[in-house]
Design a protein around this motif. Structure first.
Motif, PDB file in Angstrom:
ATOM      1  N   TYR A 112       0.850  -1.193   0.000  1.00 33.53           N
ATOM      2  CA  TYR A 112       0.000   0.000   0.000  1.00 33.53           C
ATOM      3  C   TYR A 112       0.882   1.238   0.000  1.00 33.53           C
ATOM      4  O   TYR A 112       1.937   1.264   0.641  1.00 33.53           O
ATOM      5  N   GLY A 113       0.434   2.291  -0.694  1.00 36.44           N
ATOM      6  CA  GLY A 113       1.197   3.524  -0.724  1.00 36.44           C
ATOM      7  C   GLY A 113       0.373   4.695  -1.208  1.00 36.44           C
ATOM      8  O   GLY A 113      -0.835   4.571  -1.489  1.00 36.44           O
ATOM      9  N   MET A 114       1.027   5.856  -1.306  1.00 41.15           N
ATOM     10  CA  MET A 114       0.378   7.087  -1.759  1.00 41.15           C
ATOM     11  C   MET A 114       1.294   7.785  -2.749  1.00 41.15           C
ATOM     12  O   MET A 114       2.513   7.637  -2.697  1.00 41.15           O
ATOM     13  N   MET A 116       1.963  11.806  -4.470  1.00 35.10           N
ATOM     14  CA  MET A 116       1.653  13.214  -4.246  1.00 35.10           C
ATOM     15  C   MET A 116       0.822  13.799  -5.377  1.00 35.10           C
ATOM     16  O   MET A 116       0.000  14.687  -5.172  1.00 35.10           O
ATOM     17  N   ARG A 117       1.033  13.330  -6.594  1.00 32.87           N
ATOM     18  CA  ARG A 117       0.289  13.820  -7.753  1.00 32.87           C
ATOM     19  C   ARG A 117      -0.350  12.641  -8.478  1.00 32.87           C
ATOM     20  O   ARG A 117      -0.237  11.493  -8.071  1.00 32.87           O
ATOM     21  N   GLY A 118      -1.005  12.942  -9.594  1.00 30.96           N
ATOM     22  CA  GLY A 118      -1.651  11.907 -10.374  1.00 30.96           C
ATOM     23  C   GLY A 118      -3.066  11.649  -9.919  1.00 30.96           C
ATOM     24  O   GLY A 118      -3.593  12.300  -9.019  1.00 30.96           O
ATOM     25  N   GLY A 119      -3.716  10.700 -10.552  1.00 29.09           N
ATOM     26  CA  GLY A 119      -5.127  10.456 -10.330  1.00 29.09           C
ATOM     27  C   GLY A 119      -5.967  11.368 -11.207  1.00 29.09           C
ATOM     28  O   GLY A 119      -5.441  12.215 -11.937  1.00 29.09           O
ATOM     29  N   ILE A 120      -7.280  11.227 -11.144  1.00 30.87           N
ATOM     30  CA  ILE A 120      -8.153  11.972 -12.052  1.00 30.87           C
ATOM     31  C   ILE A 120      -8.099  13.472 -11.814  1.00 30.87           C
ATOM     32  O   ILE A 120      -8.418  14.257 -12.704  1.00 30.87           O
ATOM     33  N   ASN A 121      -7.688  13.889 -10.599  1.00 29.88           N
ATOM     34  CA  ASN A 121      -7.610  15.314 -10.293  1.00 29.88           C
ATOM     35  C   ASN A 121      -6.176  15.837 -10.258  1.00 29.88           C
ATOM     36  O   ASN A 121      -5.956  17.019  -9.996  1.00 29.88           O
ATOM     37  N   ASP A 122      -5.209  14.949 -10.474  1.00 30.09           N
ATOM     38  CA  ASP A 122      -3.782  15.267 -10.358  1.00 30.09           C
ATOM     39  C   ASP A 122      -3.452  15.815  -8.975  1.00 30.09           C
ATOM     40  O   ASP A 122      -2.586  16.669  -8.816  1.00 30.09           O
ATOM     41  N   LEU A 123      -4.151  15.295  -7.956  1.00 34.20           N
ATOM     42  CA  LEU A 123      -3.952  15.750  -6.575  1.00 34.20           C
ATOM     43  C   LEU A 123      -3.489  14.621  -5.665  1.00 34.20           C
ATOM     44  O   LEU A 123      -3.447  14.778  -4.450  1.00 34.20           O
ATOM     45  N   GLY A 124      -3.135  13.493  -6.281  1.00 36.11           N
ATOM     46  CA  GLY A 124      -2.628  12.378  -5.500  1.00 36.11           C
ATOM     47  C   GLY A 124      -3.601  11.227  -5.416  1.00 36.11           C
ATOM     48  O   GLY A 124      -4.814  11.391  -5.617  1.00 36.11           O
ATOM     49  N   VAL A 125      -3.060  10.037  -5.129  1.00 38.23           N
ATOM     50  CA  VAL A 125      -3.881   8.832  -4.992  1.00 38.23           C
ATOM     51  C   VAL A 125      -3.380   7.990  -3.821  1.00 38.23           C
ATOM     52  O   VAL A 125      -2.246   8.118  -3.367  1.00 38.23           O
ATOM     53  N   ILE A 126      -4.259   7.116  -3.344  1.00 30.31           N
ATOM     54  CA  ILE A 126      -3.913   6.021  -2.444  1.00 30.31           C
ATOM     55  C   ILE A 126      -4.121   4.738  -3.240  1.00 30.31           C
ATOM     56  O   ILE A 126      -5.122   4.590  -3.946  1.00 30.31           O
ATOM     57  N   PRO A 150      -0.892  14.078  -0.782  1.00 31.93           N
ATOM     58  CA  PRO A 150      -0.417  13.287   0.365  1.00 31.93           C
ATOM     59  C   PRO A 150       1.094  13.085   0.327  1.00 31.93           C
ATOM     60  O   PRO A 150       1.660  12.755  -0.714  1.00 31.93           O
ATOM     61  N   HIS A 151       1.727  13.315   1.458  1.00 25.01           N
ATOM     62  CA  HIS A 151       3.156  13.070   1.634  1.00 25.01           C
ATOM     63  C   HIS A 151       3.326  11.924   2.616  1.00 25.01           C
ATOM     64  O   HIS A 151       2.438  11.597   3.390  1.00 25.01           O
ATOM     65  N   GLY A 152       4.494  11.345   2.618  1.00 20.19           N
ATOM     66  CA  GLY A 152       4.806  10.345   3.618  1.00 20.19           C
ATOM     67  C   GLY A 152       4.178   8.996   3.322  1.00 20.19           C
ATOM     68  O   GLY A 152       3.814   8.682   2.194  1.00 20.19           O
ATOM     69  N   SER A 153       4.036   8.211   4.376  1.00 21.90           N
ATOM     70  CA  SER A 153       3.608   6.821   4.257  1.00 21.90           C
ATOM     71  C   SER A 153       2.326   6.588   5.030  1.00 21.90           C
ATOM     72  O   SER A 153       1.977   7.345   5.935  1.00 21.90           O
ATOM     73  N   LEU A 154       1.645   5.519   4.679  1.00 20.46           N
ATOM     74  CA  LEU A 154       0.496   5.057   5.434  1.00 20.46           C
ATOM     75  C   LEU A 154       0.961   4.234   6.632  1.00 20.46           C
ATOM     76  O   LEU A 154       2.062   3.692   6.639  1.00 20.46           O
TER      77      LEU A 154
END
Length: 326
Positions: A112-114, A116-126, A150-154
């Motif tokens: 599992y991870g995150m 910082m960018r990308g996804g449909i909004n270019d605002l990050g994904v999990i 999102p920064h860092g780790s889950l």
């Protein structure tokens, strides 16, 4: 940060190496035995790793913030002797995220991870993905309501994944959130608020847990407006650790050398996993049958750990474990 397998410390650097794009290395605690395991070289294997490595006992897993086929970062695995490098995933933006800034965690089935960018909004994904590169699932596309960048780790309590975003939320200064490993049950637990005398804003990095509170830091806010160190308790749960279907007894607990886990039911080909407060797997016993499991401390540091018992890829018990030096 470094990880330790009782012989070597393993880590990554953001820059340096033959391409000045970072390296993976190992070194003994007495400063001998330094070995450069890999030079990152951008397109072929990633560049500029930001987080830490994790281990499943055979492979080291990690991410780079850039490089790969799309220059948006990669997920990779490599053996502890530097052989067997495999690029598990090329991040590609909208489809699966880009520019991860943290580390992976592992539950025995999925990483599992995150990003910082990308996804449909270019605002990050999990996201989650299997160690062989199959089964990628985007658990969440971040937006202004869920928090963004999102920064860092889950980290995991055995039921929920917890993390932070740098911005977004009610005050546009970031959030603490939790989400189920299947992508459901998202909850914005806390909205940061910046400004002088604020409670802190724009958290950077990862949470840690002592089993009752989360701890972390922000870049802004506080008395001087220069950031805070905070602790936070999930009011929607009984403490942070939610014990689910606890079907074993641990004695002694705390322990210093060895403890015994006694299960209520007979186990068949079960796995016991020990995770630290960062959600990183630090020990694992596989192919368990019977009702008695002996767990030795080996080289684990003193502190709080979470033990998870799985059978047929289903979590059947979760509990806390404390290791002391006495």
């Amino acid at each position: 940060s470094l990880i330790y397998d009782s012989i070597f410390l393993y880590g990554m650097t953001e820059k340096g190496g033959t391409s000045d794009s970072g390296i993976i290395f190992k070194i003994k605690p007495d400063s001998t035995g330094y070995t450069k395991l890999l030079d990152f070289t951008a397109a072929s294997n990633g560049s500029y790793p930001q987080g830490s490595l994790i281990s499943d006992g055979t492979f080291l897993y990690g991410m780079t913030s850039l490089g790969g086929a799309n220059n948006m970062g990669v997920i990779f695995k490599i053996k502890t002797d530097g052989t067997g490098y495999v690029k598990i995933l090329d991040f590609a933006g909208i489809a699966n995220g880009s520019k991860p800034q943290g580390s992976l965690i592992y539950d025995g089935t999925f990483l599992y991870g995150m990003t910082m960018r990308g996804g449909i909004n270019d605002l990050g994904v999990i996201f989650k993905i299997k160690p062989d590169g199959t089964g990628y699932v985007k658990l969440l596309d971040c937006n202004s309501s869920t928090g963004l960048y999102p920064h860092g780790s889950l980290i995991s309590d055995g039921t929920f994944l917890y993390g932070m975003t740098e911005q977004g939320g009610a005050n546009s200064n970031g959030v603490i959130f939790k989400i189920m490993p299947n992508g459901t049950g998202f909850v914005d637990l806390f909205d940061f608020k910046s400004g002088v005398n604020g409670i802190g804003g724009q958290p950077y990095g990862s949470l840690i847990s002592d089993g009752t509170f989360f701890y972390g830091m922000t870049e802004q806010g506080g008395t001087n407006g220069n950031g805070t160190v905070f602790k936070f308790q999930d009011s929607t749960a009984t403490g942070i650790l939610q014990i689910t279907n606890s079907k074993f007894a641990i004695s002694p607990n705390p322990f210093s050398a060895q403890t015994v886990l006694q299960t209520a039911n007979f186990l068949h080909n079960a796995t016991l996993t020990v995770d630290n407060c960062f959600g990183q797997t630090v020990a694992q016993i596989k192919n368990i049958s019977g009702q008695r499991i002996v767990l030795s401390r080996d080289n684990l540091a003193s502190g709080l750990y979470f033990v998870r018992l799985t059978e047929e890829n289903k979590t059947i018990a979760v509990d806390k474990l404390v290791i002391t030096d006495k």
